[in-house]
Structures are given as structure tokens and as C-alpha cells.
Design an enzyme around this catalytic site. Sequence first.
Site, PDB file in Angstrom:
ATOM      1  N   TYR A  15       0.806  -1.224   0.000  1.00 54.74           N
ATOM      2  CA  TYR A  15       0.000   0.000   0.000  1.00 54.74           C
ATOM      3  C   TYR A  15       0.840   1.275   0.000  1.00 54.74           C
ATOM      4  O   TYR A  15       0.302   2.372  -0.154  1.00 54.74           O
ATOM      5  CB  TYR A  15      -0.934   0.022   1.214  1.00 54.74           C
ATOM      6  N   HIS A  20      -4.526   5.862  -1.846  1.00 59.35           N
ATOM      7  CA  HIS A  20      -5.279   5.641  -0.613  1.00 59.35           C
ATOM      8  C   HIS A  20      -4.460   6.026   0.619  1.00 59.35           C
ATOM      9  O   HIS A  20      -5.016   6.294   1.672  1.00 59.35           O
ATOM     10  CB  HIS A  20      -5.687   4.164  -0.540  1.00 59.35           C
ATOM     11  N   TYR A  64      -5.697  -0.519   9.498  1.00 54.85           N
ATOM     12  CA  TYR A  64      -6.205  -0.409   8.137  1.00 54.85           C
ATOM     13  C   TYR A  64      -7.284   0.670   8.121  1.00 54.85           C
ATOM     14  O   TYR A  64      -7.902   0.969   9.142  1.00 54.85           O
ATOM     15  CB  TYR A  64      -6.721  -1.736   7.567  1.00 54.85           C
ATOM     16  N   ASN A  66     -10.294   0.916   7.084  1.00 49.03           N
ATOM     17  CA  ASN A  66     -11.683   0.593   7.418  1.00 49.03           C
ATOM     18  C   ASN A  66     -11.972   0.537   8.911  1.00 49.03           C
ATOM     19  O   ASN A  66     -13.141   0.506   9.306  1.00 49.03           O
ATOM     20  CB  ASN A  66     -12.096  -0.717   6.760  1.00 49.03           C
ATOM     21  N   ASP A  91      -7.918  10.609   1.646  1.00 49.04           N
ATOM     22  CA  ASP A  91      -8.014  10.680   0.188  1.00 49.04           C
ATOM     23  C   ASP A  91      -9.475  10.869  -0.203  1.00 49.04           C
ATOM     24  O   ASP A  91     -10.367  10.398   0.491  1.00 49.04           O
ATOM     25  CB  ASP A  91      -7.453   9.404  -0.451  1.00 49.04           C
ATOM     26  N   ASN A 112     -14.822   4.389   3.655  1.00 45.40           N
ATOM     27  CA  ASN A 112     -14.927   3.462   4.780  1.00 45.40           C
ATOM     28  C   ASN A 112     -14.161   3.922   6.018  1.00 45.40           C
ATOM     29  O   ASN A 112     -14.564   3.630   7.144  1.00 45.40           O
ATOM     30  CB  ASN A 112     -14.475   2.057   4.367  1.00 45.40           C
TER      31      ASN A 112
END
Length: 187
Positions: A15, A20, A64, A66, A91, A112
Site C-alpha cells: 500500500y 489511498h 487499516y 476501514n 483521500d 470506509n
Amino acid sequence: MKYLIVGLGNIGEEYAKTRHNVGFDVLDELAEQSKLEFKDQRYGAVCTYKFKSRQFILLKPNTYVNLSGRAINYWLQKEKIKISNLLVIVDDLALPFGTLRLKTKGGDAGHNGLKSIQETLNTGNYSRLRFGIGSDFSKGQQVDFVLGKWTAEEKPTLEARKQTSIDIIKAFGTIGASMAMNQFNNK
């Protein structure tokens, strides 16, 4: 005065430097400029930035995106920081690439991470810096775009906008959200 500045992103090499993770990237840039080092702590990587008698707790959650609300709630309580002194860098597909918008409240806009924060804190009344990543993708390619790396063409603008984001963080802590919005949202 203490502030919690949270950059949203996902942990893991796959990532790194993706759209993101722009929240992580902004905080990494601020830490690098200030010669600060993030330390792994509960729910994330943390360091403290001091500017004009203010203390900014910089947090890159390891939950993470979410589940970001969990980390934010923990650090707000641990550091005894008021929700009005929380700023989340996120983002945003709905904004053209490079557009920055500071807001003091709002919904999750389908993000999310923001949904997790709103559910955990039980309010949408917290400040967020929306970093426009654009929406230059074909139908059905949203996930690949968001989790994709920045292009060579995007990098010069990205670097400039990361610096402006740092200026917004400083303004948020020194002149307040309303004046910072007036100063930066029209640029």
C-alpha cells in the site's frame, strides 16, 4: 494545546505510495522535514511534533483504513484531546486531483475510513482535510485506481500539495479551523 493529526492509510509495503495512503504520506513528509521518527505504539505509528507552543500528536493508524475509528478513539482518550482538536487527512475521489478541502464536519461520503470514525466517535463533527485524488478510472476500476501508485505526471503536484497540507495542519493548530478554511480552501 494538544492536537491529534491522523493520516489515513493502510499498513504494508503493497500500500506504500498509493493514492489511498496520501494521509500517511503527508505525515511522513512533516516528520521527515522536522527530523521526527514514528514509533510503533498501540493502534499505530506515532510521533509528536511541536510548533508555536502547540503539541501535535501525529498518528498513522495500523488498523487499516476501514477500522481507523478504533485507533483515533484510543488516542483521543489517551492524550485527553478534545474532538475539536482532531484533524483527519483522507483521500477523496470526489475532488479533482490536487484539490485540498478543510471541513469541520460532514458525512463519510462513502469512504470506509470516515464511516469507521463517525461510527466510533458517534459524530461527524470533526475536522478532516480532504485530499483530492481525482477519479480518472474506467467503470469498475475504482479499487485499482485508489490502491494504485501515483503516476510520474502526478508527482510534482503531489509534492506541492503535501507541503500545502502541512501548512494547513500548522494553521489548524495555530489560527483555528475556520480561519484555516478561509485561507486555504479557495486555493
